[in-house]
Design a protein around this motif. Structure first.
Motif, PDB file in Angstrom:
ATOM      1  N   ILE A 235       0.557  -1.117  -0.133  1.00  0.00           N
ATOM      2  CA  ILE A 235       0.243   0.048   0.084  1.00  0.00           C
ATOM      3  C   ILE A 235       0.966   1.279   0.075  1.00  0.00           C
ATOM      4  N   VAL A 236       2.309   1.119   0.410  1.00  0.00           N
ATOM      5  CA  VAL A 236       3.524   2.332   0.681  1.00  0.00           C
ATOM      6  C   VAL A 236       3.970   1.285  -0.069  1.00  0.00           C
ATOM      7  N   ASP A 237       4.487   1.292  -1.063  1.00  0.00           N
ATOM      8  CA  ASP A 237       5.182   0.963  -2.313  1.00  0.00           C
ATOM      9  C   ASP A 237       6.465   1.068  -1.932  1.00  0.00           C
ATOM     10  N   GLU A 238       7.090   0.116  -1.642  1.00  0.00           N
ATOM     11  CA  GLU A 238       8.412  -0.242  -0.824  1.00  0.00           C
ATOM     12  C   GLU A 238       9.627  -0.250  -1.297  1.00  0.00           C
ATOM     13  N   ASP A 239       9.640   0.189  -2.815  1.00  0.00           N
ATOM     14  CA  ASP A 239      10.654   0.981  -3.702  1.00  0.00           C
ATOM     15  C   ASP A 239      10.929   2.503  -3.522  1.00  0.00           C
ATOM     16  N   ALA A 240       9.003   2.418  -3.716  1.00  0.00           N
ATOM     17  CA  ALA A 240       9.432   3.908  -3.358  1.00  0.00           C
ATOM     18  C   ALA A 240       9.853   4.541  -2.264  1.00  0.00           C
ATOM     19  N   LEU A 241       9.517   3.818  -1.462  1.00  0.00           N
ATOM     20  CA  LEU A 241       9.741   4.255  -0.481  1.00  0.00           C
ATOM     21  C   LEU A 241      11.193   4.323   0.166  1.00  0.00           C
ATOM     22  N   TYR A 242      11.967   3.444  -0.731  1.00  0.00           N
ATOM     23  CA  TYR A 242      12.865   3.409   0.310  1.00  0.00           C
ATOM     24  C   TYR A 242      13.972   3.933  -1.021  1.00  0.00           C
ATOM     25  N   GLU A 243      13.639   4.311  -2.440  1.00  0.00           N
ATOM     26  CA  GLU A 243      14.287   5.719  -3.093  1.00  0.00           C
ATOM     27  C   GLU A 243      13.973   6.829  -1.831  1.00  0.00           C
ATOM     28  N   ALA A 244      12.914   7.417  -1.493  1.00  0.00           N
ATOM     29  CA  ALA A 244      12.686   8.711  -0.865  1.00  0.00           C
ATOM     30  C   ALA A 244      13.588   8.568   0.520  1.00  0.00           C
ATOM     31  N   LEU A 245      13.562   7.719   1.044  1.00  0.00           N
ATOM     32  CA  LEU A 245      14.589   7.480   2.376  1.00  0.00           C
ATOM     33  C   LEU A 245      15.794   7.328   2.223  1.00  0.00           C
ATOM     34  N   THR A 246      16.386   7.035   1.254  1.00  0.00           N
ATOM     35  CA  THR A 246      17.830   7.334   1.258  1.00  0.00           C
ATOM     36  C   THR A 246      18.312   8.679   0.181  1.00  0.00           C
ATOM     37  N   GLU A 247      16.800   9.176  -0.417  1.00  0.00           N
ATOM     38  CA  GLU A 247      16.911  10.621  -0.690  1.00  0.00           C
ATOM     39  C   GLU A 247      16.914  11.901  -0.038  1.00  0.00           C
ATOM     40  N   GLY A 248      16.705  11.097   1.426  1.00  0.00           N
ATOM     41  CA  GLY A 248      16.582  12.325   2.373  1.00  0.00           C
ATOM     42  C   GLY A 248      14.822  12.924   2.402  1.00  0.00           C
ATOM     43  N   ARG A 249      13.927  12.247   1.206  1.00  0.00           N
ATOM     44  CA  ARG A 249      12.790  13.128   1.288  1.00  0.00           C
ATOM     45  C   ARG A 249      11.777  13.088   2.265  1.00  0.00           C
ATOM     46  N   VAL A 250      11.784  11.588   2.458  1.00  0.00           N
ATOM     47  CA  VAL A 250      11.228  11.084   3.809  1.00  0.00           C
ATOM     48  C   VAL A 250      12.272  10.931   4.909  1.00  0.00           C
ATOM     49  N   ALA A 251      12.064  11.428   6.353  1.00  0.00           N
ATOM     50  CA  ALA A 251      12.956  11.130   7.161  1.00  0.00           C
ATOM     51  C   ALA A 251      12.876   9.635   7.674  1.00  0.00           C
ATOM     52  N   GLY A 252      11.329   8.957   8.020  1.00  0.00           N
ATOM     53  CA  GLY A 252      11.789   8.122   9.150  1.00  0.00           C
ATOM     54  C   GLY A 252      10.646   7.025   8.463  1.00  0.00           C
ATOM     55  N   ALA A 253      11.012   5.216   8.244  1.00  0.00           N
ATOM     56  CA  ALA A 253       9.470   4.522   8.312  1.00  0.00           C
ATOM     57  C   ALA A 253       9.160   3.076   9.325  1.00  0.00           C
ATOM     58  N   ALA A 254       8.320   3.109   9.804  1.00  0.00           N
ATOM     59  CA  ALA A 254       8.511   2.044  10.639  1.00  0.00           C
ATOM     60  C   ALA A 254       6.834   0.633   9.689  1.00  0.00           C
ATOM     61  N   LEU A 255       7.479  -0.248   9.874  1.00  0.00           N
ATOM     62  CA  LEU A 255       6.596  -1.090   8.379  1.00  0.00           C
ATOM     63  C   LEU A 255       6.052  -2.221  10.048  1.00  0.00           C
ATOM     64  N   ASP A 256       5.637  -2.897   9.406  1.00  0.00           N
ATOM     65  CA  ASP A 256       5.066  -3.992  10.608  1.00  0.00           C
ATOM     66  C   ASP A 256       4.228  -5.266   9.004  1.00  0.00           C
ATOM     67  N   VAL A 257       4.261  -5.147   7.877  1.00  0.00           N
ATOM     68  CA  VAL A 257       3.784  -5.530   6.877  1.00  0.00           C
ATOM     69  C   VAL A 257       4.855  -5.414   4.963  1.00  0.00           C
ATOM     70  N   TYR A 258       4.791  -6.439   4.807  1.00  0.00           N
ATOM     71  CA  TYR A 258       5.806  -6.474   3.386  1.00  0.00           C
ATOM     72  C   TYR A 258       4.658  -7.129   2.185  1.00  0.00           C
ATOM     73  N   VAL A 259       5.520  -6.573   1.023  1.00  0.00           N
ATOM     74  CA  VAL A 259       4.624  -7.014  -0.478  1.00  0.00           C
ATOM     75  C   VAL A 259       4.822  -8.876  -0.245  1.00  0.00           C
TER      76      VAL A 259
END
Ligand SMILES: NC(=O)c1ccc[n+]([C@@H]2O[C@H](COP(=O)([O-])OP(=O)(O)OC[C@H]3O[C@@H](n4cnc5c(N)ncnc54)[C@H](O)[C@@H]3O)[C@@H](O)[C@H]2O)c1
Ligand SMILES: O=C(O)CC[C@@H](O)C(=O)O
Length: 323
Positions: A235-259
């Motif tokens: 539901i939160v795209d994992e690849d897009a989240l990874y990019e945003a986290l590594t590029e500093g466009r998202v400060a943090g994430a917490a995940l309980d569920v995975y594709v």
């Protein structure tokens, strides 16, 4: 006369078997072992699962006597409901059993990602006293964006409001007055994305919600945002989240569920600003006991030919499904 066979394919609370009583022959199998599941389901009148067992058209076709599939939990994305309906098999879930537990884990993850709790714990256990590294952020005064204002979304909103958060929510299927009645501001998704400091999703996994928070959406958020997903992987795209986290466009994430679950390897797990749990939202004694008891009661009603309020397919036809 032989008793109807109820097959438990995931690890369910012992309360499930107690609630079923002695009128059935209860069997157990490992639903993640495909061959075992297909062999065992052949004799089943009812199949009970959590989220790990995939009940698809092949499983349903392998079970000519199956009358009801019981899902001890909320999400039905591991069950092919249309295939079950076509085969005349009732699907029942427990929409309320684990929602408090899922909401509480969401709150725990919001706090954990704000204050780096797991990372600080791991560092100290490794003999390092690194106070300077783990400066966090307060929740009080921040904006929580809730996408999906159903049972869990509302419970999270109520709890986080007590932390002093301002809650805004996006849910096209909920009347705006319902949100405002709870002190929550209903907003379009784009507004929510640009305004929130913390973003949490509480949606079923459907064709519409998969990737709802994707590359484009993550370009709209503040770089200080923390994203939490206790709903379903993707539901939160994992690849897009990874990019945003590594590029500093998202400060943090917490995940309980995975594709893909179980998920023991992910590039996300290597990031310092990610908190990850292995699908624990419903994993409390209370939630599992309720889920087990509620699903047992519904399955017993279905096998007795009685209507089941929690039926996810054709409830009005419950009595005309496989007799
Ligand atoms: N991590 C866990 O262990 C765990 C535990 C329980 C539930 N869940 C997941 O959480 C999900 C939500 O549970 P719930 O009990 O709150 O369900 P719910 O049905 O009460 O609420 C879901 C809400 O999502 C809304 N929605 C649907 N499509 C939407 C969209 N495109 N945009 C915005 N809102 C949309 C619906 O209108 C509804 O209000 C479940 O479907 C399940 O997948 C996870
Ligand atoms: O109990 C589980 O396996 C998780 C259930 C949870 O994800 C749900 O959708 O209810």
């Amino acid at each position: 006369m032989s008793k109807p066979v109820i097959l438990l394919a995931d690890r369910l609370s012992p309360a499930t078997v107690d609630a079923l009583g002695s009128a059935y022959e209860v069997r157990h199998c490992d639903g993640t072992d495909r061959a075992e599941l297909l062999a065992q389901v052949a004799a089943a009148d009812a199949l009970l699962v959590r989220s790990a067992t995939r009940v698809d058209a092949e499983v349903i076709a392998a079970a000519p006597g199956l009358k009801v599939i019981g899902r001890a939990g909320v999400g039905l994305d591991n069950i092919d409901v249309p295939a079950a309906t076509a085969a005349g098999v009732l699907v029942v879930n427990t929409p309320t059993a684990n929602v408090v537990s899922a909401a509480e884990l969401t709150c725990a993850l919001l706090l954990a990602v704000a204050r780096h709790v797991p990372q600080a714990d791991a560092t100290l256990r490794n003999g390092r006293w690194e106070r300077g590294r783990f400066t966090g952020t307060e929740l009080s005064g921040k904006v929580l964006g809730v996408v999906g204002l159903g049972r869990i979304g509302l419970l999270v909103a109520q709890r986080m409001a007590a932390f002093g958060m301002t809650v805004i929510a996006h849910d096209p299927h909920v009347a705006p007055e319902r949100a405002t009645a709870h002190g929550i501001e209903p907003v379009p998704l784009d507004d929510l994305l640009t305004r929130c400091d913390f973003l949490t999703v509480h949606l079923p996994k459907t064709a519409e919600t998969l990737g709802l928070i994707g590359r484009e959406e993550l370009k709209k958020v503040k770089p200080s945002v923390r994203v939490v997903n206790v709903a379903r992987g993707g539901i939160v795209d994992e690849d897009a989240l990874y990019e945003a986290l590594t590029e500093g466009r998202v400060a943090g994430a917490a995940l309980d569920v995975y594709v893909t679950e179980p998920c023991t390897e992910s590039p996300l797990f290597a990031l310092d600003n990610v908190v990850a749990t292995p699908h624990l939202g419903a994993s409390t004694e209370e939630a599992q006991e309720k889920a087990g008891v509620f699903v047992a009661r519904s399955v017993a009603r279905a096998l007795a030919g009685e209507p089941v309020a929690e039926a996810a397919n054709a409830p009005e036809r419950a009595l005309s499904l496989r007799a």
